[in-house]
Write a protein that holds these residues in place. Structure first.
Motif, short mmCIF file in Angstrom:
data_model
loop_
_atom_site.label_atom_id
_atom_site.label_comp_id
_atom_site.label_asym_id
_atom_site.label_seq_id
_atom_site.Cartn_x
_atom_site.Cartn_y
_atom_site.Cartn_z
N MET A 184 0.83 -1.21 0.00
CA MET A 184 0.00 0.00 0.00
C MET A 184 0.87 1.26 0.00
N LEU A 185 1.97 1.25 0.73
CA LEU A 185 2.90 2.38 0.72
C LEU A 185 3.51 2.59 -0.66
N ILE A 186 3.91 1.49 -1.30
CA ILE A 186 4.49 1.60 -2.64
C ILE A 186 3.49 2.19 -3.61
N VAL A 187 2.25 1.72 -3.57
CA VAL A 187 1.22 2.26 -4.46
C VAL A 187 1.02 3.75 -4.21
N GLY A 188 0.95 4.13 -2.95
CA GLY A 188 0.77 5.55 -2.62
C GLY A 188 1.92 6.41 -3.12
N TYR A 189 3.15 5.94 -2.92
CA TYR A 189 4.30 6.73 -3.37
C TYR A 189 4.41 6.78 -4.89
N VAL A 190 4.04 5.72 -5.57
CA VAL A 190 4.05 5.74 -7.04
C VAL A 190 3.02 6.74 -7.56
N ILE A 191 1.87 6.77 -6.93
CA ILE A 191 0.84 7.74 -7.33
C ILE A 191 1.37 9.16 -7.15
N ILE A 192 1.98 9.43 -6.00
CA ILE A 192 2.50 10.77 -5.74
C ILE A 192 3.64 11.12 -6.70
N ALA A 193 4.49 10.16 -7.01
CA ALA A 193 5.63 10.41 -7.90
C ALA A 193 5.21 10.75 -9.32
N CYS A 194 4.03 10.31 -9.72
CA CYS A 194 3.55 10.58 -11.08
C CYS A 194 2.95 11.98 -11.23
N THR A 195 2.99 12.78 -10.18
CA THR A 195 2.45 14.15 -10.12
C THR A 195 1.03 14.25 -10.70
N PRO A 196 0.08 13.58 -10.05
CA PRO A 196 -1.31 13.69 -10.48
C PRO A 196 -1.91 15.01 -10.00
N PRO A 197 -3.17 15.28 -10.30
CA PRO A 197 -3.83 16.47 -9.74
C PRO A 197 -3.79 16.42 -8.21
N PHE A 198 -3.82 17.60 -7.58
CA PHE A 198 -3.62 17.67 -6.14
C PHE A 198 -4.62 16.85 -5.32
#
Length: 69
Positions: A49-63
């Motif tokens: 779950m941490l990896i998924v969260g960090y990958v999402i954040i690293a892809c710079t999605p909308p805020f």
């Protein structure tokens, strides 16, 4: 983040507020998760779950997505 998303400090603080809410919510489910999955699988689930969260954040999605992640 303020410059990248063109938002103010108060809006950026939503990240920390939702983080605290997530930790408080997780506290209620920790014993149940450990009982059902065992310690090793619960640790693997939390790391995934941490990896998924960090990958999402690293892809710079909308805020709003960053806040949820």
């Amino acid at each position: 983040m303020e410059k990248q998303y063109d938002i103010g400090y108060a809006i950026v603080s939503l990240i920390f507020i939702t983080n605290a809410i997530g930790f408080i919510t997780a506290a209620f489910f920790t014993d149940f998760t450990l009982e059902k999955l065992g310690r090793a699988r619960a640790c693997m689930l939390s790391e995934a779950m941490l990896i998924v969260g960090y990958v999402i954040i690293a892809c710079t999605p909308p805020f709003p997505v960053v806040v949820i992640a």
